[in-house]
Design an enzyme around this catalytic site. Structure first.
Site, PDB file in Angstrom:
ATOM      1  N   HIS A 147       2.588   3.875  -9.001  1.00  0.00           N
ATOM      2  CA  HIS A 147       2.386   2.448  -9.297  1.00  0.00           C
ATOM      3  C   HIS A 147       3.589   1.871 -10.036  1.00  0.00           C
ATOM      4  CE1 HIS A 147      -1.501   2.559  -7.591  1.00  0.00           C
ATOM      5  NE2 HIS A 147      -2.088   3.232  -8.563  1.00  0.00           N
ATOM      6  N   ASP A 181       0.828  -1.202   0.000  1.00  0.00           N
ATOM      7  CA  ASP A 181       0.000   0.000   0.000  1.00  0.00           C
ATOM      8  C   ASP A 181       0.870   1.263   0.000  1.00  0.00           C
ATOM      9  OD1 ASP A 181      -2.288   1.491   0.027  1.00  0.00           O
ATOM     10  OD2 ASP A 181      -2.759   1.138   2.131  1.00  0.00           O
ATOM     11  N   LEU A 187      11.789 -19.785  -4.985  1.00  0.00           N
ATOM     12  CA  LEU A 187      10.780 -18.906  -4.370  1.00  0.00           C
ATOM     13  C   LEU A 187       9.531 -18.923  -5.238  1.00  0.00           C
ATOM     14  CD1 LEU A 187      10.032 -16.454  -2.377  1.00  0.00           C
ATOM     15  CD2 LEU A 187      10.846 -14.974  -4.217  1.00  0.00           C
ATOM     16  N   GLY A 217       0.213   5.699  -4.100  1.00  0.00           N
ATOM     17  CA  GLY A 217      -0.373   7.007  -4.375  1.00  0.00           C
ATOM     18  C   GLY A 217       0.224   8.083  -3.487  1.00  0.00           C
ATOM     19  N   ARG A 218       0.317   7.781  -2.185  1.00  0.00           N
ATOM     20  CA  ARG A 218       0.857   8.763  -1.237  1.00  0.00           C
ATOM     21  C   ARG A 218       2.352   9.016  -1.486  1.00  0.00           C
ATOM     22  NH1 ARG A 218      -1.667   5.821   3.768  1.00  0.00           N
ATOM     23  NH2 ARG A 218      -2.143   4.369   2.078  1.00  0.00           N
ATOM     24  N   THR A 223     -10.609  -7.129  -5.691  1.00  0.00           N
ATOM     25  CA  THR A 223     -11.904  -7.119  -6.384  1.00  0.00           C
ATOM     26  C   THR A 223     -12.512  -5.710  -6.331  1.00  0.00           C
ATOM     27  OG1 THR A 223     -12.812  -8.014  -4.318  1.00  0.00           O
ATOM     28  CG2 THR A 223     -12.546  -9.564  -6.119  1.00  0.00           C
ATOM     29  N   ARG A 230      -5.643  -2.412   8.722  1.00  0.00           N
ATOM     30  CA  ARG A 230      -6.781  -3.259   8.343  1.00  0.00           C
ATOM     31  C   ARG A 230      -6.347  -4.315   7.337  1.00  0.00           C
ATOM     32  NH1 ARG A 230      -8.406   2.057   6.676  1.00  0.00           N
ATOM     33  NH2 ARG A 230      -7.663   2.414   4.562  1.00  0.00           N
TER      34      ARG A 230
HETATM   35  C1  FPP Z   1      -1.672   0.646  -3.315  1.00  0.00           C
HETATM   36  O1  FPP Z   1      -1.360   1.958  -3.589  1.00  0.00           O
HETATM   37  C2  FPP Z   1      -1.182  -0.272  -4.296  1.00  0.00           C
HETATM   38  C3  FPP Z   1      -1.946  -0.992  -5.171  1.00  0.00           C
HETATM   39  C4  FPP Z   1      -3.192  -0.529  -5.803  1.00  0.00           C
HETATM   40  C5  FPP Z   1      -1.521  -2.338  -5.510  1.00  0.00           C
HETATM   41  C6  FPP Z   1      -0.058  -2.581  -5.748  1.00  0.00           C
HETATM   42  C7  FPP Z   1       0.343  -2.396  -7.154  1.00  0.00           C
HETATM   43  C8  FPP Z   1       1.629  -2.378  -7.587  1.00  0.00           C
HETATM   44  C9  FPP Z   1       2.777  -2.593  -6.686  1.00  0.00           C
HETATM   45  C10 FPP Z   1       1.950  -2.097  -9.039  1.00  0.00           C
HETATM   46  C11 FPP Z   1       1.651  -3.155 -10.044  1.00  0.00           C
HETATM   47  C12 FPP Z   1       1.651  -4.558  -9.609  1.00  0.00           C
HETATM   48  C13 FPP Z   1       2.334  -5.578 -10.224  1.00  0.00           C
HETATM   49  C14 FPP Z   1       2.098  -6.997  -9.793  1.00  0.00           C
HETATM   50  C15 FPP Z   1       3.307  -5.358 -11.303  1.00  0.00           C
HETATM   51  P1  FPP Z   1      -2.522   3.000  -3.442  1.00  0.00           P
HETATM   52  O2  FPP Z   1      -2.821   3.505  -4.790  1.00  0.00           O
HETATM   53  O3  FPP Z   1      -3.675   2.420  -2.701  1.00  0.00           O
HETATM   54  O4  FPP Z   1      -1.788   4.067  -2.566  1.00  0.00           O
HETATM   55  P2  FPP Z   1      -2.477   5.147  -1.637  1.00  0.00           P
HETATM   56  O5  FPP Z   1      -3.229   4.392  -0.584  1.00  0.00           O
HETATM   57  O6  FPP Z   1      -1.301   5.892  -1.089  1.00  0.00           O
HETATM   58  O7  FPP Z   1      -3.345   5.981  -2.524  1.00  0.00           O
END
Ligand code: FPP
Length: 228
Positions: free
Chosen positions: A27, A10, A121, A13-14, A56, A179
């Site tokens: 991302h 997670d 792995l 975005g931040r 989902t 969570r």
């Molecule tokens: C959360 O950041 C992250 C995700 C939505 C999922 C993780 C995705 C990746 C690591 C990139 C692509 C994945 C692969 C398998 C190549 P957020 O957008 O929720 O962050 P925020 O809570 O700070 O807004």
């Protein structure tokens, strides 16, 4: 000893926002970090690494953000394939992966087949994954079998997405949220939880080591009095 590590990745975005970058940049940086995390996990002797990449619920994000994530997943499956072959990494997925765009599905299927015999792995990526969806999918498989005898917990596991993979010993969640967000609801029943404020794109060997040190100081009881 952590055999199976699960991570809620997670904070992309931040991380991006803090740098004046776009969420897509976040991302992209997050996707790059998967290799770093996998190498660190291998070094620590971890055998299974389950990563929450797309839930989902994530389909509800803006369409262009979903598109970026799907593109990164597809790119990951093809561009990381040589490294996975070199390092003995097996790729797997869990989730309703049939929902993914064809190009991503095709790249994933190819990498999964190519890496099937690797055993150093296992990287298990949760895609269009929900813990409730996994349980509902298991129930529907049972119904489809027209099974009438009672189902034990052990039987039930055989209907989940990855019955051959042991439950996670440790769950790490990055970027501070406390969570589960519908991740591995069945499998995390007795897992230890470690939350770090580090955003996923900054996750590295040191972050992992801190989590493993915290884990090694804990006594796992599985509901009983003694360490199993
Ligand atoms: C959360 O950041 C992250 C995700 C939505 C999922 C993780 C995705 C990746 C690591 C990139 C692509 C994945 C692969 C398998 C190549 P957020 O957008 O929720 O962050 P925020 O809570 O700070 O807004």
């Amino acid at each position: 000893m952590v055999e199976h590590l699960a991570i809620i990745m997670d904070g992309n975005g931040r991380w991006a926002e803090a740098r004046g970058l776009s969420r897509s940049d976040g991302h992209r940086a997050g996707a790059r970090q998967i290799g770093v995390a996998a190498r660190a996990a291998m070094k620590a002797g971890i055998k299974y690494l389950t990563l929450y990449a797309f839930s989902t619920e994530n389909w509800k994000r803006p369409q262009d953000e979903v598109g970026v994530l799907m593109g990164l997943i597809q790119e990951f499956a093809s561009s990381e394939l040589p490294a996975m072959m070199r390092d003995g990494v097996r790729l797997r997925t869990i989730g309703r992966t049939g929902d993914l765009p064809l190009a991503a599905r095709t790249a994933l299927r190819y990498a999964i087949e190519k890496t099937a015999a690797n055993d150093k792995l296992t990287i298990n990526i949760a895609l269009s994954y929900g813990g409730r969806a996994e349980i509902v999918d298991a129930v529907n498989k049972i119904i489809a079998e027209k099974r009438t005898d009672p189902v034990s917990e052990q039987d039930f596991i055989s209907y989940l997405y990855a019955p051959d993979i042991p439950d996670p010993d440790l769950l790490i969640r990055t970027s501070g949220e406390l969570r589960l967000s519908n991740f591995l609801l069945w499998e995390l029943s007795y897992s230890e939880i470690y939350v770090t404020d580090t955003y996923w794109p900054d996750f590295n060997e040191e972050t992992l080591q801190k989590a493993l040190d915290s884990y090694s100081g804990r006594k796992r009881r599985f509901g009983g009095l003694n360490k199993k």
